[in-house]
Scaffold this active site. Sequence first.
Site, PDB file in Angstrom:
ATOM      1  CB  VAL A 127      -0.919   0.027   1.248  1.00 23.09           C
ATOM      2  CG1 VAL A 127      -1.772   1.291   1.264  1.00 23.09           C
ATOM      3  CG2 VAL A 127      -1.801  -1.219   1.311  1.00 23.09           C
ATOM      4  CG  PHE A 128       2.406   5.063  -2.639  1.00 23.90           C
ATOM      5  CD1 PHE A 128       3.737   5.108  -2.260  1.00 23.90           C
ATOM      6  CD2 PHE A 128       1.844   6.206  -3.211  1.00 23.90           C
ATOM      7  CE1 PHE A 128       4.506   6.269  -2.445  1.00 23.90           C
ATOM      8  CE2 PHE A 128       2.602   7.361  -3.402  1.00 23.90           C
ATOM      9  CZ  PHE A 128       3.929   7.384  -3.016  1.00 23.90           C
ATOM     10  N   GLY A 129       1.366   5.175   0.654  1.00 26.02           N
ATOM     11  CA  GLY A 129       0.817   6.314   1.380  1.00 26.02           C
ATOM     12  C   GLY A 129       1.499   7.589   0.938  1.00 26.02           C
ATOM     13  CE1 TYR A 130      -2.596  11.149  -1.981  1.00 27.34           C
ATOM     14  CE2 TYR A 130      -2.401   8.793  -2.376  1.00 27.34           C
ATOM     15  CZ  TYR A 130      -3.167   9.944  -2.332  1.00 27.34           C
ATOM     16  OH  TYR A 130      -4.511   9.880  -2.625  1.00 27.34           O
ATOM     17  N   GLY A 131      -0.203  10.736   1.916  1.00 25.96           N
ATOM     18  CA  GLY A 131      -0.791  11.740   2.810  1.00 25.96           C
ATOM     19  C   GLY A 131      -0.594  11.269   4.240  1.00 25.96           C
TER      20      GLY A 131
ATOM     21  CD  GLU B  69      -7.129   6.493   2.743  1.00 25.51           C
ATOM     22  OE1 GLU B  69      -7.397   7.481   2.050  1.00 25.51           O
ATOM     23  OE2 GLU B  69      -6.300   6.524   3.663  1.00 25.51           O
TER      24      GLU B  69
END
Length: 195
Positions: free
Chosen positions: A9-13, A90
């Site tokens: 899983v990519f987190g950017y926030g 989300e």
Amino acid sequence: MAAMSPMWVFGYGSLIWNPGFAHDARVVGFVRDYRRVFYQGSTDHRGTPQFPGRTVTLEHQPGATCWGVAYRISSEEDKQIALEYLEVREKQYDEKICVDLYTDSSPKIPAVENVMVYLATTNKESNPNYLGPAPLEEMARQIYLAEGPSGPNREYVFKLEDALNKLDVLAGVVDPHVQDLANAVREYSDTELSK
């Protein structure tokens, strides 16, 4: 029996500083052709339906890069728990895509393929909370004033700025959009306090 492959899983926030699920590896890296923008309205975490906050989403932009953190979840049980958790957290993000993650050490070859990421589209039917672009001062004012169950919207901006600065030590990366907005929120705050 073949082992199931791990989920990434990519987190950017806020997932950068607060993933909220069990994981067995964390990789700092970037995705290509997307940029981080404060275009998503938050009516459940950093704002209310009456006064939405602004949180980040990814906007497709050829040539852009967005740095963040990818988490590996290996056990089937942890994957299930993480997915259930993320679907709630989300829920205002209406699209789930898979992207490749790159790192400084492998800028041409993906370090991890098929990393799942949640994003908010501009489609008003599937994403009624999409706010889109606005002048910096207007976004700063909205962020300064908005507050939701997860806390003040400005706290989210400053935590993201701080989290990216900590990644910066590793990656030498600055996100001008986040930096400019954090500075604009601070300026707005100073103006309000001096009234």
